[in-house]
Design an enzyme around this catalytic site. Structure first.
Site, PDB file in Angstrom:
ATOM      1  N   SER A  15       0.833  -1.211   0.000  1.00 37.26           N
ATOM      2  CA  SER A  15       0.000   0.000   0.000  1.00 37.26           C
ATOM      3  C   SER A  15       0.865   1.259   0.000  1.00 37.26           C
ATOM      4  CB  SER A  15      -0.901   0.020   1.240  1.00 37.26           C
ATOM      5  OG  SER A  15      -1.600  -1.192   1.374  1.00 37.26           O
ATOM      6  N   GLU A  35       9.951  -5.388  -5.480  1.00 40.90           N
ATOM      7  CA  GLU A  35       8.972  -6.213  -4.764  1.00 40.90           C
ATOM      8  C   GLU A  35       9.482  -7.652  -4.722  1.00 40.90           C
ATOM      9  OE1 GLU A  35       6.187  -6.118  -2.788  1.00 40.90           O
ATOM     10  OE2 GLU A  35       6.501  -8.281  -2.866  1.00 40.90           O
ATOM     11  N   CYS A  46      -2.297  -5.932   1.810  1.00 44.45           N
ATOM     12  CA  CYS A  46      -3.705  -5.561   1.720  1.00 44.45           C
ATOM     13  C   CYS A  46      -4.383  -6.259   0.547  1.00 44.45           C
ATOM     14  CB  CYS A  46      -3.818  -4.047   1.581  1.00 44.45           C
ATOM     15  SG  CYS A  46      -5.511  -3.482   1.507  1.00 44.45           S
ATOM     16  N   CYS A  51      -6.717  -7.108   3.563  1.00 41.51           N
ATOM     17  CA  CYS A  51      -8.034  -6.467   3.434  1.00 41.51           C
ATOM     18  C   CYS A  51      -8.914  -7.057   2.333  1.00 41.51           C
ATOM     19  CB  CYS A  51      -7.882  -4.976   3.108  1.00 41.51           C
ATOM     20  SG  CYS A  51      -6.382  -4.170   3.644  1.00 41.51           S
ATOM     21  N   LYS A  54      -9.764 -10.940   2.427  1.00 46.38           N
ATOM     22  CA  LYS A  54     -10.572 -11.112   3.647  1.00 46.38           C
ATOM     23  C   LYS A  54     -11.994 -10.592   3.429  1.00 46.38           C
ATOM     24  CE  LYS A  54     -10.743  -7.825   6.481  1.00 46.38           C
ATOM     25  NZ  LYS A  54     -10.152  -6.749   7.300  1.00 46.38           N
ATOM     26  N   ALA A 118      15.112  -6.951  -1.940  1.00 45.63           N
ATOM     27  CA  ALA A 118      16.059  -5.825  -1.895  1.00 45.63           C
ATOM     28  C   ALA A 118      16.733  -5.745  -0.531  1.00 45.63           C
ATOM     29  CB  ALA A 118      15.316  -4.522  -2.183  1.00 45.63           C
ATOM     30  N   TYR A 189      -8.302  -7.694  15.913  1.00 47.74           N
ATOM     31  CA  TYR A 189      -9.331  -7.653  14.883  1.00 47.74           C
ATOM     32  C   TYR A 189      -9.179  -8.770  13.848  1.00 47.74           C
ATOM     33  CZ  TYR A 189      -6.599  -5.373  11.112  1.00 47.74           C
ATOM     34  OH  TYR A 189      -5.704  -5.100  10.119  1.00 47.74           O
ATOM     35  N   ILE A 190      -7.931  -9.147  13.543  1.00 49.99           N
ATOM     36  CA  ILE A 190      -7.731 -10.180  12.521  1.00 49.99           C
ATOM     37  C   ILE A 190      -8.260 -11.533  13.020  1.00 49.99           C
ATOM     38  CG2 ILE A 190      -5.986 -11.442  11.196  1.00 49.99           C
ATOM     39  CD1 ILE A 190      -4.399  -8.848  10.960  1.00 49.99           C
ATOM     40  N   GLU A 193     -12.079 -11.399  13.034  1.00 47.22           N
ATOM     41  CA  GLU A 193     -12.640 -11.435  11.681  1.00 47.22           C
ATOM     42  C   GLU A 193     -12.617 -12.846  11.097  1.00 47.22           C
ATOM     43  OE1 GLU A 193     -11.780  -6.901  10.119  1.00 47.22           O
ATOM     44  OE2 GLU A 193     -10.313  -8.427   9.642  1.00 47.22           O
ATOM     45  N   ARG A 210      -6.282 -15.149  25.385  1.00 45.08           N
ATOM     46  CA  ARG A 210      -5.643 -15.139  26.699  1.00 45.08           C
ATOM     47  C   ARG A 210      -6.182 -14.067  27.638  1.00 45.08           C
ATOM     48  NH1 ARG A 210      -1.040 -17.305  28.358  1.00 45.08           N
ATOM     49  NH2 ARG A 210       0.106 -18.452  26.773  1.00 45.08           N
ATOM     50  N   HIS A 451     -35.200   7.872   7.118  1.00 44.00           N
ATOM     51  CA  HIS A 451     -36.061   6.913   7.790  1.00 44.00           C
ATOM     52  C   HIS A 451     -36.634   5.914   6.803  1.00 44.00           C
ATOM     53  CE1 HIS A 451     -38.605   5.491  10.995  1.00 44.00           C
ATOM     54  NE2 HIS A 451     -39.655   5.561  10.190  1.00 44.00           N
ATOM     55  N   GLU A 456     -29.948   6.381  11.257  1.00 45.29           N
ATOM     56  CA  GLU A 456     -30.664   7.552  11.789  1.00 45.29           C
ATOM     57  C   GLU A 456     -30.619   7.590  13.314  1.00 45.29           C
ATOM     58  OE1 GLU A 456     -34.998   7.741  11.364  1.00 45.29           O
ATOM     59  OE2 GLU A 456     -35.064   5.568  11.097  1.00 45.29           O
TER      60      GLU A 456
HETATM   61  P1  FAD Z   1       2.573  -4.194   2.846  1.00 46.80           P
HETATM   62  O1  FAD Z   1       1.274  -3.956   2.194  1.00 46.80           O
HETATM   63  O2  FAD Z   1       2.694  -5.368   3.750  1.00 46.80           O
HETATM   64  O3  FAD Z   1       3.644  -4.326   1.670  1.00 46.80           O
HETATM   65  C1  FAD Z   1       4.973  -4.645   1.911  1.00 46.80           C
HETATM   66  C2  FAD Z   1       5.541  -5.291   0.663  1.00 46.80           C
HETATM   67  O4  FAD Z   1       6.953  -5.322   0.770  1.00 46.80           O
HETATM   68  C3  FAD Z   1       5.102  -6.727   0.469  1.00 46.80           C
HETATM   69  O5  FAD Z   1       4.514  -6.879  -0.810  1.00 46.80           O
HETATM   70  C4  FAD Z   1       6.385  -7.548   0.592  1.00 46.80           C
HETATM   71  O6  FAD Z   1       6.422  -8.682  -0.245  1.00 46.80           O
HETATM   72  C5  FAD Z   1       7.435  -6.530   0.198  1.00 46.80           C
HETATM   73  N1  FAD Z   1       8.768  -6.778   0.755  1.00 46.80           N
HETATM   74  C6  FAD Z   1       9.083  -7.133   2.026  1.00 46.80           C
HETATM   75  N2  FAD Z   1      10.415  -7.205   2.175  1.00 46.80           N
HETATM   76  C7  FAD Z   1      10.966  -6.897   0.968  1.00 46.80           C
HETATM   77  C8  FAD Z   1      12.297  -6.788   0.487  1.00 46.80           C
HETATM   78  N3  FAD Z   1      13.341  -6.991   1.287  1.00 46.80           N
HETATM   79  N4  FAD Z   1      12.468  -6.464  -0.811  1.00 46.80           N
HETATM   80  C9  FAD Z   1      11.420  -6.228  -1.628  1.00 46.80           C
HETATM   81  N5  FAD Z   1      10.135  -6.298  -1.220  1.00 46.80           N
HETATM   82  C10 FAD Z   1       9.914  -6.621   0.064  1.00 46.80           C
HETATM   83  N6  FAD Z   1      -5.896  -2.751   6.787  1.00 46.80           N
HETATM   84  C11 FAD Z   1      -7.011  -2.013   6.580  1.00 46.80           C
HETATM   85  O7  FAD Z   1      -6.926  -0.801   6.458  1.00 46.80           O
HETATM   86  N7  FAD Z   1      -8.244  -2.616   6.493  1.00 46.80           N
HETATM   87  C12 FAD Z   1      -8.407  -3.959   6.614  1.00 46.80           C
HETATM   88  O8  FAD Z   1      -9.523  -4.472   6.530  1.00 46.80           O
HETATM   89  C13 FAD Z   1      -7.238  -4.751   6.818  1.00 46.80           C
HETATM   90  N8  FAD Z   1      -7.333  -6.089   6.917  1.00 46.80           N
HETATM   91  C14 FAD Z   1      -6.214  -6.837   7.075  1.00 46.80           C
HETATM   92  C15 FAD Z   1      -6.333  -8.213   7.160  1.00 46.80           C
HETATM   93  C16 FAD Z   1      -5.220  -8.998   7.330  1.00 46.80           C
HETATM   94  C17 FAD Z   1      -5.376 -10.496   7.419  1.00 46.80           C
HETATM   95  C18 FAD Z   1      -3.936  -8.393   7.398  1.00 46.80           C
HETATM   96  C19 FAD Z   1      -2.702  -9.242   7.569  1.00 46.80           C
HETATM   97  C20 FAD Z   1      -3.798  -7.019   7.314  1.00 46.80           C
HETATM   98  C21 FAD Z   1      -4.930  -6.225   7.157  1.00 46.80           C
HETATM   99  N9  FAD Z   1      -4.845  -4.841   7.078  1.00 46.80           N
HETATM  100  C22 FAD Z   1      -5.985  -4.103   6.901  1.00 46.80           C
HETATM  101  C23 FAD Z   1      -3.552  -4.148   7.232  1.00 46.80           C
HETATM  102  C24 FAD Z   1      -2.968  -3.720   5.887  1.00 46.80           C
HETATM  103  O9  FAD Z   1      -2.890  -4.829   5.032  1.00 46.80           O
HETATM  104  C25 FAD Z   1      -1.592  -3.112   6.121  1.00 46.80           C
HETATM  105  O10 FAD Z   1      -1.688  -2.068   7.072  1.00 46.80           O
HETATM  106  C26 FAD Z   1      -0.995  -2.545   4.835  1.00 46.80           C
HETATM  107  O11 FAD Z   1      -0.911  -3.538   3.846  1.00 46.80           O
HETATM  108  C27 FAD Z   1       0.388  -1.952   5.131  1.00 46.80           C
HETATM  109  O12 FAD Z   1       0.993  -1.518   3.933  1.00 46.80           O
HETATM  110  P2  FAD Z   1       2.580  -1.439   3.799  1.00 46.80           P
HETATM  111  O13 FAD Z   1       2.833  -0.723   2.525  1.00 46.80           O
HETATM  112  O14 FAD Z   1       3.169  -0.918   5.043  1.00 46.80           O
HETATM  113  O15 FAD Z   1       3.066  -2.966   3.691  1.00 46.80           O
END
Ligand code: FAD
Length: 472
Positions: A15, A35, A46, A51, A54, A118, A189-190, A193, A210, A451, A456
């Site tokens: 994201s 990536e 996500c 997200c 799920k 990376a 929450y996870i 859900e 726990r 309504h 509401e």
């Molecule tokens: P990420 O989206 O995790 O992206 C990190 C990326 O970096 C990954 O693709 C990974 O492969 C890559 N990477 C890692 N290390 C390296 C490396 N060394 N070199 C190259 N690439 C690398 N958030 C919400 O807002 N709403 C929700 O409903 C929600 N539901 C969720 C449900 C679950 C089951 C989970 C696990 C998370 C959920 N989240 C939700 C949280 C949300 O997914 C994260 O907050 C969000 O994806 C964070 O984005 P980010 O860019 O920090 O990391």
């Protein structure tokens, strides 16, 4: 000619990383994004493991209740059955489509896409390893003026006997076969859900936590209300219940509990927290400061103690939500490359973050919990209503809805808004705008309802259920 290959090198196509890379490239910067999971990782947690899949499974699970409720409205239906393989296939196809959308967005913005893991070599150099068809790997170093670490997080499973038998949210989407009996461990929450989703899909689910109550950090009344509603729906919610060991036995898994009881399960899902994804990143070599579990420490501009290295999103272990990672990315790009023409620079704000829990029923909330409001305000007026929504008069389902407003008595400002009930997330999103605009209880009172709706109720709460004094 600059001695850098790129102005910004983004590690992680999730994201935060994708948003930062796209925005920076659109501002004219030379940008690369690496990536580790290849094209299938684009969109990050996500899109691929969080997200989106799920929520797709949530929609699938909601049909169970809808089929049930329809009978009360006169629909004669035979008991429908779930084709789990088909659901998995259709979800996987949709995620693949989304991976493609992200790839196109990046390429169209002019971002150089590097598929591989990376690692930082020094404050301005990143090596990306690529694995080839013959099993060999090659590493290419790239020089960048700024490096952004947006590598997200990964499930964290504690050490215990039989840890190798349990799964995490990474594996749960593709379970094969469908788990008839599922034990979910965790109270966040996870955990809630997935427990609720698999219950809806037809599994017999036990949720083990726990602590004293699920959803730590949410409003206490919301926590208790949700636990009671999940139990009413038929979920076995066990509090103050820890796991000692998990063992493989003839008919599945045996989960030994601290209180001496044991459960049988086809799968055990651990959702006990997430840890920053920092393994093999080379942070030590460059001297990037880290906090608990390896979280990268950053200042208000997402800069680490190494001036050319930035980090945002889940890897900083602050607020782990997609919209927060997106907001942080846009703030960082404005900081590094300037805001879009004519616009003021954006900053990420951490107050009034609306959030939801996609259980059945849903939870959604914005602003302070009652406990937080009582630490910050001298007097708090609590408005609440617990009622049976119109939908369930004929459906026969015993589901109740909770709506709750917290008002600072001195300013009349609504400082917290909470809901447990159908479509809570869709409803609370709109009210989040009102709270951001500083709406008072008088503004809510002056707003007409639509309504008949559940929403509401928020504008027809007249008498406070309680007026509470600040906690000393
Ligand atoms: P990420 O989206 O995790 O992206 C990190 C990326 O970096 C990954 O693709 C990974 O492969 C890559 N990477 C890692 N290390 C390296 C490396 N060394 N070199 C190259 N690439 C690398 N958030 C919400 O807002 N709403 C929700 O409903 C929600 N539901 C969720 C449900 C679950 C089951 C989970 C696990 C998370 C959920 N989240 C939700 C949280 C949300 O997914 C994260 O907050 C969000 O994806 C964070 O984005 P980010 O860019 O920090 O990391």
């Amino acid at each position: 000619m600059s001695d850098f290959d790129f102005d910004l090198f983004v590690i992680g196509g999730g994201s935060g990383g994708v948003r930062a890379a796209r925005m920076a490239a659109q501002r004219g910067a030379r940008v690369a994004l690496a990536e580790a999971r290849g094209l299938a990782g684009l969109g990050g947690t996500c899109v691929t493991l969080g997200c989106i899949p799920k929520k797709l499974y949530r929609y699938a699970a909601d049909y169970a209740a809808a089929f049930d409720d329809a009978r009360g409205y006169g629909w004669q239906t035979s008991a429908p059955t779930l084709d789990w393989s088909m659901l998995k296939r259709r979800r996987a196809a949709e995620i693949e489509r989304l991976n493609g959308v992200y790839e196109t967005l990046l390429r169209n913005a002019g971002v150089t896409l590097l598929l591989g893991h990376a690692r930082l070599l020094d404050a301005h150099t990143v090596a990306v390893s690529a694995r080839h068809a013959d099993g060999s790997t090659t590493q290419q170093p790239w020089r960048a003026r700024h490096i952004l670490v947006a590598t997200g997080g990964t499930p964290h499973v504690p050490h215990f006997h039989g840890r190798e038998h349990v799964i995490t949210s990474n594996e749960v989407f593709d379970l094969d076969p469908f788990p008839r009996r599922l034990v979910v461990v965790g109270g966040g929450y996870i955990a809630c859900e997935f427990a609720s989703i698999f219950h809806g899909l037809g599994a017999e689910v036990t949720l083990l936590y726990r602590g004293e109550q699920i959803l730590r950090g949410f409003d206490d009344e919301v926590r208790h209300f949700l636990a009671a509603e999940l139990a009413r729906e038929g979920l076995d919610v066990r509090l103050r219940s820890g796991v000692v060991a998990v063992q493989r036995v003839a008919d599945g898994l045996r989960v030994q509990l601290e209180d001496g009881a044991a459960l049988r399960a086809d799968a055990v899902l651990y959702a006990t927290g997430r840890a920053p994804n920092v393994a093999g990143l080379g942070l030590d070599a460059v001297g990037v400061a880290q906090g608990p579990l390896g979280a990268i420490v950053v200042d208000e501009h997402f800069r680490t103690n190494v001036p050319s290295v930035y980090a945002l999103g889940d890897v900083t272990a602050r607020v782990q939500l997609t919209p927060v990672a997106l907001a942080e990315a846009m703030a960082l790009v404005d900081h590094l490359f300037g805001p879009p023409a004519g616009a003021p620079p954006r900053s990420a704000r951490y107050d009034l973050i609306p959030t939801a829990v996609f259980t059945y029923p849903e939870v959604a909330t914005v602003g302070w919990t009652q406990e937080q409001a009582l630490q910050r305000c001298d007097r708090v007026r609590v408005y609440r209503s617990v009622f049976r929504p119109l939908r369930h008069t004929l459906s026969g389902r015993g589901a109740r809805t909770l709506v709750k407003l917290l008002v600072d008595d001195a300013s009349d400002r609504v400082v917290g808004l909470h809901m447990v009930g159908t479509e809570a997330a869709e409803i609370v999103q709109g009210f989040a705008v009102a709270l951001r605009a500083g709406a008072t209880k008088a503004d809510f009172d002056a707003t007409l309802g639509i309504h008949p709706t559940v929403a509401e109720e928020f504008v027809t709460l007249r008498e406070p259920a309680a007026v509470l004094q600040r906690l000393s």
